[in-house]
Design a protein around this motif. Structure first.
Motif, PDB file in Angstrom:
ATOM      1  N   THR A   1      97.859  99.899 -15.884  1.00 45.15           N
ATOM      2  CA  THR A   1      97.690 100.368 -14.517  1.00 45.15           C
ATOM      3  C   THR A   1      99.043 100.366 -13.822  1.00 45.15           C
ATOM      4  OG1 THR A   1      96.463 100.023 -12.442  1.00 45.15           O
ATOM      5  CG2 THR A   1      97.251  98.057 -13.574  1.00 45.15           C
TER       6      THR A   1
ATOM      7  N   HIS B   1      94.899 104.369 -13.772  1.00 45.72           N
ATOM      8  CA  HIS B   1      94.704 103.517 -14.944  1.00 45.72           C
ATOM      9  C   HIS B   1      94.608 104.388 -16.193  1.00 45.72           C
ATOM     10  CE1 HIS B   1      93.358 101.056 -11.641  1.00 45.72           C
ATOM     11  NE2 HIS B   1      92.147 101.581 -11.607  1.00 45.72           N
TER      12      HIS B   1
ATOM     13  N   LEU C   1      94.774  98.514 -21.811  1.00 49.84           N
ATOM     14  CA  LEU C   1      94.577  99.007 -20.457  1.00 49.84           C
ATOM     15  C   LEU C   1      95.866  98.858 -19.679  1.00 49.84           C
ATOM     16  CD1 LEU C   1      92.799  99.954 -18.056  1.00 49.84           C
ATOM     17  CD2 LEU C   1      92.148  97.550 -17.736  1.00 49.84           C
TER      18      LEU C   1
ATOM     19  N   SER D   1      92.239 105.569  -7.931  1.00 49.89           N
ATOM     20  CA  SER D   1      91.478 104.330  -7.977  1.00 49.89           C
ATOM     21  C   SER D   1      92.122 103.326  -7.023  1.00 49.89           C
ATOM     22  CB  SER D   1      91.440 103.798  -9.409  1.00 49.89           C
ATOM     23  OG  SER D   1      90.690 102.603  -9.494  1.00 49.89           O
TER      24      SER D   1
ATOM     25  N   HIS E   1      93.208  98.739  -6.782  1.00 47.10           N
ATOM     26  CA  HIS E   1      93.500  97.533  -7.547  1.00 47.10           C
ATOM     27  C   HIS E   1      92.234  97.019  -8.218  1.00 47.10           C
ATOM     28  CE1 HIS E   1      94.574  93.282  -8.240  1.00 47.10           C
ATOM     29  NE2 HIS E   1      95.807  93.738  -8.318  1.00 47.10           N
TER      30      HIS E   1
ATOM     31  N   GLY F   1      88.399  99.718  -7.494  1.00 47.37           N
ATOM     32  CA  GLY F   1      89.058  99.739  -8.796  1.00 47.37           C
ATOM     33  C   GLY F   1      88.274  99.011  -9.859  1.00 47.37           C
TER      34      GLY F   1
ATOM     35  N   ASN G   1     103.103  96.995 -12.505  1.00 45.21           N
ATOM     36  CA  ASN G   1     102.481  97.820 -13.543  1.00 45.21           C
ATOM     37  C   ASN G   1     101.971  97.020 -14.742  1.00 45.21           C
ATOM     38  OD1 ASN G   1     103.304  99.761 -11.752  1.00 45.21           O
ATOM     39  ND2 ASN G   1     104.915 100.596 -13.050  1.00 45.21           N
TER      40      ASN G   1
ATOM     41  N   ALA H   1      93.473  92.675 -15.557  1.00 46.67           N
ATOM     42  CA  ALA H   1      93.219  93.667 -16.607  1.00 46.67           C
ATOM     43  C   ALA H   1      92.445  93.064 -17.765  1.00 46.67           C
ATOM     44  CB  ALA H   1      94.545  94.249 -17.100  1.00 46.67           C
TER      45      ALA H   1
ATOM     46  N   ALA I   1     100.115 105.453 -16.631  1.00 50.46           N
ATOM     47  CA  ALA I   1      99.023 105.205 -15.698  1.00 50.46           C
ATOM     48  C   ALA I   1      99.075 106.082 -14.455  1.00 50.46           C
ATOM     49  CB  ALA I   1      99.022 103.728 -15.286  1.00 50.46           C
TER      50      ALA I   1
ATOM     51  N   TRP J   1      99.579  95.294 -17.774  1.00 48.75           N
ATOM     52  CA  TRP J   1      98.846  95.861 -18.905  1.00 48.75           C
ATOM     53  C   TRP J   1      98.234  94.742 -19.725  1.00 48.75           C
ATOM     54  CZ3 TRP J   1     101.587  95.859 -23.956  1.00 48.75           C
ATOM     55  CH2 TRP J   1     102.857  95.274 -23.886  1.00 48.75           C
TER      56      TRP J   1
ATOM     57  N   THR K   1      86.953 100.874 -13.246  1.00 43.22           N
ATOM     58  CA  THR K   1      87.460 100.433 -14.547  1.00 43.22           C
ATOM     59  C   THR K   1      86.327  99.959 -15.437  1.00 43.22           C
ATOM     60  OG1 THR K   1      89.474  99.753 -13.400  1.00 43.22           O
ATOM     61  CG2 THR K   1      89.215  99.016 -15.667  1.00 43.22           C
TER      62      THR K   1
END
Length: 370
Positions: A140, A266, A138, A116, A118, A88, A159, A122, A240, A161, A92
């Motif tokens: 996820t 993501h 961003l 993807s 983890h 991940g 979740n 973020a 996401a 962000w 990212t």
């Protein structure tokens, strides 16, 4: 007793361990840097305790060591990427590079990543976009952690962000939050330290509030702000997970499970500041907002007003001098990995005094207000 090591030594160790598991050198260093940066920011919940999780998934084949994404659709400002079960962090990081490039051309961009895993914190990635002249968001999704409002089974992920923006001479301002009362990693960190968790963080499997991190891991993490946290988390799964074409809801597999496709999705959105405003004027306006905020009279018990992201920079400056302290359980897990791979553990960090190590210390480039 806890073990304290230098950040650079810890980074070198984590990178070498990842390479020993088949991760290419540049990707291994990126993975290690995300973990050590989280430690430096004071977020051990997203630091080295997660390295064994990632390695277990590499060993089982659930995560592919050599990340090889595939572009599904490319419409210029909007790109959809299939991560094909890669790391991940690597996916990212590449999404940030692509998102900034497309935002500079189109003014705004959206990069969706499906399949993807983890990616750690973020803020690590939105900061990178902000440092290149963008305002970035961003989002996820994550494996189920909390119940929907009114329910008693976990179906909704934390979740998290993040939003980041350049702050002129104050550096980068950045927000990074989960939509639960606390990030799940903080409960795992409390378990590793053998400490109770605060009331209001979690409930056990029967829905009874608990301060026992072990019961909390088996049970439910509570949403932040009641029903609002649940609603925000649900909608970020729309962005996401559903929108990106990745897994969503209970189909997402967390990093603490060694097997099973993660299916994490993501969504990165970047706005090129130069496409919307004069960058110099934007920085001036950001500085004015920061200064107005920080000049607010403090409430009883508060010494200073911080803007989002500032505490982490302060903590990182201090820990680069003092070293990173790891919990006993985390160190024991790293020792087992070191034995299995013949990669030496990082040496202990000797205590050093720093004449600038003061609570009111301002990071370089961040001037103090009069």
């Amino acid at each position: 007793m806890p073990h304290t090591v230098g950040a650079a030594d810890l980074l070198g160790f984590a990178a070498a361990i990842a390479e020993a598991h088949g991760v290419p050198p540049a990707d291994a260093r990126l993975l290690a840097d995300t973990l050590v940066t989280a430690e430096l920011w004071g977020h051990a919940s997203h630091g080295m305790l997660r390295l064994p999780w990632y390695l277990d998934r590499l060993a089982s084949g659930a995560t592919t060591a050599v990340t090889d994404p595939h572009v599904v659709t490319d419409n210029g400002a909007v790109v959809v990427v299939d991560g094909r079960d890669g790391l991940g962090q690597v996916l990212t990081d590449r999404a940030v590079a692509l998102g900034v490039e497309r935002a500079r051309f189109h003014g705004i961009s959206a990069v969706a990543v499906r399949n993807s895993g983890h990616f750690g914190t973020a803020a690590y990635f939105t900061r990178r976009a902000a440092e290149q002249g963008c305002v970035a968001l961003l989002a996820t999704n994550a494996s189920p952690a909390m119940p929907p409002w009114g329910g008693k089974e976990k179906r909704v992920g934390t979740n998290p962000w993040s939003i980041a923006a350049p702050g002129g001479r104050y550096g980068t301002v950045v927000m990074d939050i989960a939509n639960t009362a606390v990030a799940r990693g903080k409960i795992y960190h409390a378990k590793e330290r053998g400490e109770p968790i605060p009331e209001g963080w979690a409930a056990d499997a029967a829905g009874v509030p608990t301060t026992d991190p072990r019961r909390a891991i088996e049970g439910l993490i509570l949403p932040m702000a009641g029903h609002k946290g649940y609603a925000i988390s649900f909608m970020f799964d729309v962005l996401a997970g559903v929108l990106t074409g990745s897994a969503f809801g209970s189909a997402v597999v967390g990093p603490y499970r060694s097997t099973g496709r993660s299916g994490v999705g993501h969504l990165l959105m970047c706005v090129d500041i130069a496409a919307m405003a004069d960058p110099a004027e934007f920085e001036q306006r950001m500085e004015a907002l920061i200064e107005e905020t920080k000049s607010t009279p403090t409430a009883p018990g508060a010494d200073e007003i911080f803007v989002p992201g500032e505490p982490e920079i302060r903590t990182a400056e201090r820990l680069r001098t003092e070293g990173v302290t790891l919990a006993d359980d985390t160190w024991a897990a790293l020792a087992r990995i070191a034995d299995a791979t013949a990669v030496p553990l990082p040496p202990p960090s000797l205590p050093r005094s720093c004449p600038h190590d003061r609570p009111d210390r301002v990071p370089p480039g961040q001037p103090r207000l009069p």
